[in-house]
Design an enzyme around this catalytic site. Structure first.
Site, short mmCIF file in Angstrom:
data_model
loop_
_atom_site.label_atom_id
_atom_site.label_comp_id
_atom_site.label_asym_id
_atom_site.label_seq_id
_atom_site.Cartn_x
_atom_site.Cartn_y
_atom_site.Cartn_z
N GLU A 34 9.88 15.45 15.16
CA GLU A 34 10.47 15.50 13.84
C GLU A 34 9.38 16.56 13.26
OE1 GLU A 34 8.82 12.09 11.75
OE2 GLU A 34 10.91 11.78 11.15
N CYS A 76 13.68 10.67 6.63
CA CYS A 76 13.55 10.12 7.90
C CYS A 76 14.89 10.28 8.75
CB CYS A 76 13.24 8.83 8.07
SG CYS A 76 14.37 7.79 6.85
N LYS A 79 0.77 -1.10 0.08
CA LYS A 79 -0.14 0.07 0.03
C LYS A 79 0.76 1.24 -0.03
CE LYS A 79 -1.68 2.79 2.82
NZ LYS A 79 -1.93 4.03 2.16
N GLU A 107 9.91 0.97 10.21
CA GLU A 107 11.05 1.90 10.02
C GLU A 107 10.41 3.23 10.33
OE1 GLU A 107 14.23 1.20 9.37
OE2 GLU A 107 13.99 -0.85 8.71
P1 NAD Z 1 2.43 8.05 8.27
O1 NAD Z 1 2.84 7.45 9.20
O2 NAD Z 1 1.43 9.26 8.21
O3 NAD Z 1 1.75 7.23 6.83
C1 NAD Z 1 2.62 6.07 6.36
C2 NAD Z 1 1.78 5.20 5.80
O4 NAD Z 1 0.95 4.61 6.62
C3 NAD Z 1 0.93 5.66 4.41
O5 NAD Z 1 0.84 4.92 3.85
C4 NAD Z 1 -0.35 5.92 5.31
O6 NAD Z 1 -1.39 5.72 4.52
C5 NAD Z 1 -0.35 4.47 6.33
N1 NAD Z 1 -1.27 4.70 7.18
C6 NAD Z 1 -1.57 6.05 7.91
N2 NAD Z 1 -2.47 5.44 9.20
C7 NAD Z 1 -2.71 4.00 8.97
C8 NAD Z 1 -3.42 3.13 9.84
N3 NAD Z 1 -3.82 3.57 11.03
N4 NAD Z 1 -3.00 1.84 9.66
C9 NAD Z 1 -2.35 1.26 8.63
N5 NAD Z 1 -1.53 2.10 7.87
C10 NAD Z 1 -1.72 3.53 8.02
O7 NAD Z 1 3.88 8.76 7.51
P2 NAD Z 1 4.01 9.69 6.52
O8 NAD Z 1 3.76 11.12 6.83
O9 NAD Z 1 3.61 9.06 5.06
O10 NAD Z 1 5.77 9.63 6.18
C11 NAD Z 1 6.53 10.44 6.88
C12 NAD Z 1 7.02 9.62 8.23
O11 NAD Z 1 7.74 8.32 7.76
C13 NAD Z 1 8.04 10.34 8.97
O12 NAD Z 1 7.99 10.19 10.35
C14 NAD Z 1 9.43 9.63 8.43
O13 NAD Z 1 10.41 9.96 9.33
C15 NAD Z 1 8.88 8.30 8.23
N6 NAD Z 1 10.10 7.60 7.39
C16 NAD Z 1 10.76 6.59 8.06
C17 NAD Z 1 11.73 6.15 6.88
C18 NAD Z 1 12.80 5.02 7.68
O14 NAD Z 1 13.36 4.30 7.02
N7 NAD Z 1 13.02 5.03 9.00
C19 NAD Z 1 11.79 6.13 5.69
C20 NAD Z 1 10.92 7.38 5.20
C21 NAD Z 1 10.07 7.68 5.87
#
Ligand code: NAD
Length: 500
Positions: free
Chosen positions: A394, A293, A184, A259
């Site tokens: 963050e 991230c 997804k 992650e």
């Molecule tokens: P997010 O947590 O809002 O969303 C990530 C994904 O989770 C999206 O596909 C979203 O639709 C889905 N999601 C949201 N709510 C959900 C639920 N209740 N159940 C299942 N899935 C759900 O994050 P974002 O805003 O898309 O991305 C930014 C974040 O990602 C930042 O905190 C960043 O640090 C982190 N990130 C981490 C890494 C790493 O490798 N550690 C890499 C890239 C991004």
């Protein structure tokens, strides 16, 4: 700034569908996507209903339980992965442009990400054919081996900051190990994942091995995380959602890797070349407009160079060419969405109220070309105290805080003063000290005199609330396997435990 726009190789005004059980199909609803550089509607995509999510999970289940994929030899699966990498390269400019149009990042960054995605498939194509497992010397007559087997159906939920690359980090090791997948993408940036599905569909992967479902987290992601037909969930995103995923996974105690976010420190000692340190500082925070991230979002700078560092970094930050990602001259693009823009602007206000000094930026460009896009100027706060929210939370935008230290011990304390532990860097010419400090940083990814280098060969992931487990490297493949011991009795005799 004069614009040099890329020669368009991609059309977005078309159907964007789900990929389930080897077929493309419309979802039951639609979502408008916006061009982050203009704020205008870019295109519409189909989104999955709960029934379609279930259908995708069942297709992956069937492909795992009955299909050929897990039963192919490692070499046969490897062959497919090499072909996927070749196909990504064949379509590299188109995929890069799509990434930039959808997520806003400068085209040079998207081109880099696409190359990296192909590289990830190649790395796992090679790794999976290398020797694995063990033979153990246990007391005779048992012949004992330890083998790795695929986990099963893997739900994979990814964010919007590296859409194609995150899809590659998830799919490549999972497929190499023989799993089947339901991926997804983020609802904001699904386009390159769908295009990847179209590319995969030309390769005759068995039906249901990869399924791509589109939609919001609660309606599409959560049912995947909760499903008892899914054996593993691999998630990249925020800490808040990561915690929800971990609790949803309890339904069947599925395996979980997370992650999550970061607030990574870059420690600069005064013995290091100041101009080079400033150059890396810009790279650490302003790549992808800070939506990384592992971004270096906390500069921790030795007291005797603090003022010069802030002055030089501010002067350089002002010169960064902010613009539309499709302009070849752009060095920093917009944020991904209006909600991300709002969040970053709110943090800038918080920083001002907390009493940090705004050295540069803090605003949005107002000129005609950029005024309607989700742009934020490169921003630097100095006089930052470690307990301020802008030093702890963050922000995920082009905002960096600069803190000051006197002693090495204080530098380490500041670096580790975080709920996160994803990445960290030290800049010093004293190799002994640099090694001491980098060893003391509680983070999974660390650098000395460099920032952001990422290798498919090395494990990626964080300490503390930055996540569970690792992706990439050998650990990344192992995270998609179960361990099994096989004990074979080579000389069966009565066990004699109970009297006859
Ligand atoms: P997010 O947590 O809002 O969303 C990530 C994904 O989770 C999206 O596909 C979203 O639709 C889905 N999601 C949201 N709510 C959900 C639920 N209740 N159940 C299942 N899935 C759900 O994050 P974002 O805003 O898309 O991305 C930014 C974040 O990602 C930042 O905190 C960043 O640090 C982190 N990130 C981490 C890494 C790493 O490798 N550690 C890499 C890239 C991004």
């Amino acid at each position: 700034m004069t614009q040099t726009l890329v020669e368009p190789k991609v059309k977005v005004d078309r159907k964007w569908q789900l990929w389930i059980d080897g077929k493309f199909e419309d979802g039951e609803s639609e979502r408008e996507l916006y061009n982050p550089a203009t704020g205008k509607v870019l295109t519409k995509v189909s989104e999955a209903s709960t029934k379609q999510v279930e259908k995708a999970i069942k297709a992956a289940r069937k492909a795992f339980d009955k299909g050929p994929w897990p039963r192919l030899t490692a070499q046969e699966r490897s062959h497919f992965l090499f072909k996927i990498a070749d196909k990504i390269e064949e379509h590299k400019e188109e995929l890069a442009q799509l990434e930039t149009m959808n997520g806003g990042k400068p085209i040079r960054e998207s081109r880099y990400d696409v190359a990296d995605a192909a590289n990830c498939f190649r790395y796992y194509a090679g790794l999976v054919t290398k020797p694995s497992g063990q033979q153990v010397d246990v007391p005779a007559p048992s012949f004992t081996t330890i083998v790795r087997e695929p986990i099963g159906v893997c739900g994979q939920i990814i964010p919007w900051n590296f859409p194609l690359l995150m899809a590659a980090w998830k799919l490549a090791p999972a497929l190499a190990a023989g799993n089947t997948c339901v991926l997804k993408p983020s609802e904001y940036t699904p386009l390159t994942a769908i295009r990847l599905a179209e590319i995969l569909s030309e390769l005759e992967l068995p039906n249901g091995v990869v399924n791509i479902v589109l939609g919001a987290g609660p309606s599409v992601g959560q049912p995947i995380a909760e499903s008892t037909l899914v054996d593993k969930i691999a998630f990249t995103g925020s800490v808040k959602t990561g915690k929800l995923i971990a609790s949803s996974a309890l339904t069947n105690l599925k395996k979980v890797t997370l992650e999550l976010g970061g607030k990574s420190p870059m420690v600069v000692f005064s013995d290091f070349d100041l101009d080079i340190a400033v150059d890396y500082a810009l790279f650490a925070i302003y790549c992808n407009a800070g939506q990384v991230c592992s971004a270096g979002s906390r500069m921790i700078v030795e007291e005797n160079i603090y003022d010069d560092f802030v002055k030089k970094m501010s002067a350089r930050a002002k010169k960064i060419k902010v613009g539309a990602g499709l302009d070849e001259n752009t060095e920093m693009g917009p944020l991904v969405s209006e909600s991300q823009l709002k969040r970053v602007m709110e943090y800038i206000e918080i920083g001002k109220k907390e009493g940090a000094k705004l050295e540069v930026g803090g605003d949005r460009p107002t000129n005609k070309e950029l005024g309607n896009g989700y742009f934020v100027s490169p921003t630097i706060f100095s006089n930052v105290k470690p307990d301020m929210r802008i030093a702890q939370e963050e922000i995920f935008g082009p905002v960096v805080v600069v803190e000051k230290f006197k002693t090495e011990e204080e530098a380490i304390e500041l670096a580790n003063d975080s709920q996160y532990g994803l990445a960290g860097a030290v800049f010093s010419n004293d190799i002994t000290r640099a090694h001491r400090v980098v060893k003391a940083i509680r983070a999974g990814i660390t650098w000395v005199n460099v920032y952001h280098n990422t290798y498919a060969e090395c494990p990626w992931g964080g300490y503390k609330q930055s996540g569970w487990g690792r992706e990439l490297g050998v650990a990344g493949l192992e995270a998609y396997t179960e361990l099994k011991q096989i004990n074979i009795n080579l000389d069966p005799q009565p066990v004699g435990w109970f009297a006859e």
